[in-house]
Write an enzyme that holds these catalytic residues in place. Structure first.
Site, PDB file in Angstrom:
ATOM      1  N   GLN A  52       0.823  -1.218   0.000  1.00 60.61           N
ATOM      2  CA  GLN A  52       0.000   0.000   0.000  1.00 60.61           C
ATOM      3  C   GLN A  52       0.857   1.268   0.000  1.00 60.61           C
ATOM      4  O   GLN A  52       0.358   2.339  -0.338  1.00 60.61           O
ATOM      5  CB  GLN A  52      -0.952   0.013   1.204  1.00 60.61           C
ATOM      6  N   CYS A  96     -10.675   0.080   3.520  1.00 58.90           N
ATOM      7  CA  CYS A  96      -9.269  -0.027   3.148  1.00 58.90           C
ATOM      8  C   CYS A  96      -8.729   1.361   2.845  1.00 58.90           C
ATOM      9  O   CYS A  96      -9.389   2.149   2.162  1.00 58.90           O
ATOM     10  CB  CYS A  96      -9.143  -0.925   1.916  1.00 58.90           C
ATOM     11  N   LEU A  97      -7.527   1.644   3.332  1.00 58.73           N
ATOM     12  CA  LEU A  97      -6.900   2.939   3.048  1.00 58.73           C
ATOM     13  C   LEU A  97      -6.714   3.155   1.544  1.00 58.73           C
ATOM     14  O   LEU A  97      -6.673   4.289   1.089  1.00 58.73           O
ATOM     15  CB  LEU A  97      -5.531   3.013   3.743  1.00 58.73           C
ATOM     16  N   HIS A 138      -7.536  -9.750   5.316  1.00 55.44           N
ATOM     17  CA  HIS A 138      -7.586  -8.568   4.443  1.00 55.44           C
ATOM     18  C   HIS A 138      -6.168  -8.118   4.070  1.00 55.44           C
ATOM     19  O   HIS A 138      -5.874  -7.874   2.896  1.00 55.44           O
ATOM     20  CB  HIS A 138      -8.350  -7.443   5.164  1.00 55.44           C
ATOM     21  N   GLU A 139      -5.295  -8.022   5.078  1.00 53.63           N
ATOM     22  CA  GLU A 139      -3.934  -7.541   4.813  1.00 53.63           C
ATOM     23  C   GLU A 139      -3.149  -8.518   3.955  1.00 53.63           C
ATOM     24  O   GLU A 139      -2.393  -8.114   3.074  1.00 53.63           O
ATOM     25  CB  GLU A 139      -3.190  -7.267   6.122  1.00 53.63           C
ATOM     26  N   HIS A 142      -3.591  -8.139   0.280  1.00 59.66           N
ATOM     27  CA  HIS A 142      -2.800  -7.078  -0.369  1.00 59.66           C
ATOM     28  C   HIS A 142      -1.473  -7.627  -0.906  1.00 59.66           C
ATOM     29  O   HIS A 142      -0.976  -7.165  -1.935  1.00 59.66           O
ATOM     30  CB  HIS A 142      -2.484  -5.962   0.627  1.00 59.66           C
TER      31      HIS A 142
HETATM   32 NI    NI Z   1      -6.592  -2.699   2.833  1.00 57.79          NI
END
Ligand code: NI
Length: 177
Positions: A52, A96-97, A138-139, A142
């Site tokens: 990210q 999510c960012l 979730h992470e 990524h």
């Molecule tokens: Ni996220």
């Protein structure tokens, strides 16, 4: 330490698969510091993954301890994390960012067994459940170039536009991760 720019959809770099960490050195720990500072710089994110911030190695930070009444292992820096076992499933709201305008309903395993390494390379193992297990899943997505919007069953019924985001951290449902 430095706050880094968070990549947002539709940036194609978010689709990149991240590489395993092989060097547990000072450079790794400096990059982790940037990742943590970036996580804390915005709305109350319970997690962040290295890609990210444009760092394509298998590193995530998860900390759901700020959420009341949730079983958790505190602040976790997970290097080369792998889910060894999944159990059950449940639907829950995620944010999510990197997807600042939406939250979504996503199906995740309710219990997981996780292995990882710490920033010195020592092995870690966890049994997790509920919200913490969700945040970790979730992470880890990524790291494989996946976003929660890829996992909603229907974009029409399971995606929700955020009305506010930065102005009222955490006010709009799913915690950004
Ligand atoms: Ni996220």
């Amino acid at each position: 330490m430095a706050i880094r720019i968070i990549l947002r959809v539709p940036d194609e770099r978010l689709r990149q698969e991240s590489e395993p960490v092989t060097r547990f050195d000072a450079a790794l720990r400096l990059a982790i510091d940037d990742l943590e500072e970036t996580r804390q710089s915005g709305p109350a994110a319970v997690g962040i993954a290295a890609p990210q911030i444009g760092w394509f190695q298998r590193v995530v930070i998860v900390d759901v301890s700020t959420k009341k009444g949730v079983a958790n292992h505190g602040h976790l820096i997970l290097i080369n994390p792998e889910i060894e076992h999944w159990e059950g499933y449940d639907i829950g709201r995620e944010g999510c960012l990197s997807v600042p305008d939406y939250t979504g309903n996503v199906i995740r395993a309710t219990r997981i067994r996780l292995s990882a390494q710490d920033p010195q390379g020592a092995p870690l193992a966890f049994e997790m459940e509920g919200f913490e297990a969700r945040a970790v899943q979730h992470e880890l997505d990524h790291l494989d170039g996946l976003l929660f919007i890829d996992r909603v069953v229907s974009r029409r019924t399971d995606l929700f536009q955020r009305k506010v985001y930065a102005a009222r951290p955490g006010a709009a449902g799913g915690k950004p991760t």
